[in-house]
Design an enzyme around this catalytic site. Structure first.
Site, PDB file in Angstrom:
ATOM      1  N   ALA A 160       9.667 -13.674  -2.794  1.00 39.22           N
ATOM      2  CA  ALA A 160       8.310 -13.283  -3.165  1.00 39.22           C
ATOM      3  C   ALA A 160       7.309 -14.403  -2.958  1.00 39.22           C
ATOM      4  O   ALA A 160       7.555 -15.553  -3.301  1.00 39.22           O
ATOM      5  CB  ALA A 160       8.279 -12.840  -4.630  1.00 39.22           C
ATOM      6  N   CYS A 161       6.147 -14.038  -2.424  1.00 43.51           N
ATOM      7  CA  CYS A 161       5.065 -15.001  -2.206  1.00 43.51           C
ATOM      8  C   CYS A 161       4.632 -15.669  -3.507  1.00 43.51           C
ATOM      9  O   CYS A 161       4.425 -16.876  -3.554  1.00 43.51           O
ATOM     10  CB  CYS A 161       3.874 -14.285  -1.566  1.00 43.51           C
TER      11      CYS A 161
END
Length: 291
Positions: A160-161
């Site tokens: 996930a960013c």
């Protein structure tokens, strides 16, 4: 590959005295494939000098997970869970990690490198100033925090960013509130990013392919390290309210005039082609790293 030619820029209204005028686009809510296709179509048009620098705001319908250019979809995203939850997916032309696009405002900036010279980090910092100013206009104490000041030496635990530190973060009260990524092609910068109104860590974790034992830990860390702007405002602002403040913030921070416009017929035609042949296809989303 098309090059940005100086005389072509002048003919198309991008002379030195006119560089402070940007086009503002509000393109509404579209599918993941269409959203990425429109960003690339704008980049191609700007590389040919056909349109001015462009700031665009858009949303996603249905919600979608976008993965970075160097990620592999089936390694990072739980496709079966996404189908069950009604979440679409797409590979971005930019780098970075996976982002869940749901209750958010997404922005994109397209500008020739000759109009915004500097490294990826330098240009990100310059463009981030507009986002920070817009969030402050919304009433948030947003700040651009250097990597050495926050999460130094840390590595994300997931794809996930919002779990991964970058060189600069836009944060409110120590929590990341914007996830951005950039690419350069044909002498043009494309930077786009997610500004969550609501950050749903649980939904994001469900959409990612994680070891079962890691899910609760990743969920907890995401909730601690990131947030949606409604978490700090105490109410849920509308898409239009957020986009309006970000528009004014960009104009103030960059000293530019934003002129409302629409996609050209050529951009629309190219976006339709790219959505059909590239961003909506398995060869790109599951396999392709070649354009």
């Amino acid at each position: 590959m098309l090059a940005v030619m100086g005389d072509r820029n002048v003919r198309c209204g991008l002379s030195t005295g006119q560089q402070s005028r940007w086009r503002l686009l509000q393109t509404g809510f579209n599918t993941a494939a269409v959203n990425m296709a429109v960003d690339e179509a704008i980049l191609l048009a700007h590389s040919q000098g056909l349109v001015p620098p462009t700031l665009r705001f858009y949303g996603w319908k249905p919600p979608a997970v976008s993965i970075g250019y160097f990620q592999r979809l089936e390694e990072e995203v739980d496709l079966e869970a996404c189908r069950r939850l009604g979440i679409d997916w797409v590979k971005r032309p930019t780098g970075g990690r996976a982002v869940l696009h749901d209750q958010e405002v997404t922005y994109s900036v397209v500008i020739a490198q000759q109009l915004l010279p500097g490294s990826v980090v330098e240009t990100y910092r310059i463009l981030a100033a507009g986002l920070v100013e817009g969030l402050r206009m919304l009433g948030l104490p947003a700040a651009l925090v250097g990597r050495d000041e926050q999460n130094a030496g840390e590595r994300g635990l997931s794809a996930a960013c919002f779990d991964a530190p970058s060189w600069y973060e836009i944060a409110v009260q120590g929590r990341k509130v914007v996830g951005s990524a950039q690419t350069r092609s044909n002498g043009v910068i494309l930077q786009h990013g997610s500004v969550p109104i609501v950050f749903d860590a649980e939904k994001l974790v469900q959409a990612l392919k994680l070891l079962e034992g890691a899910r609760s830990r990743v969920h907890r860390l995401l909730a601690e390290k990131a947030g949606g702007i409604s978490d700090f405002l105490g109410y849920r602002p509308t898409f239009a309210e957020v986009a309006g403040c970000l528009t004014r913030g960009f104009a103030a921070a960059r000293g530019i005039e934003l002129v409302e416009g629409v996609l050209t017929p050529e951009e629309e035609k190219e976006a339709e082609r790219l959505a059909r042949e590239k961003y909506g296809s398995d060869w790109w989303n599951k396999l392709g790293r070649q354009q």
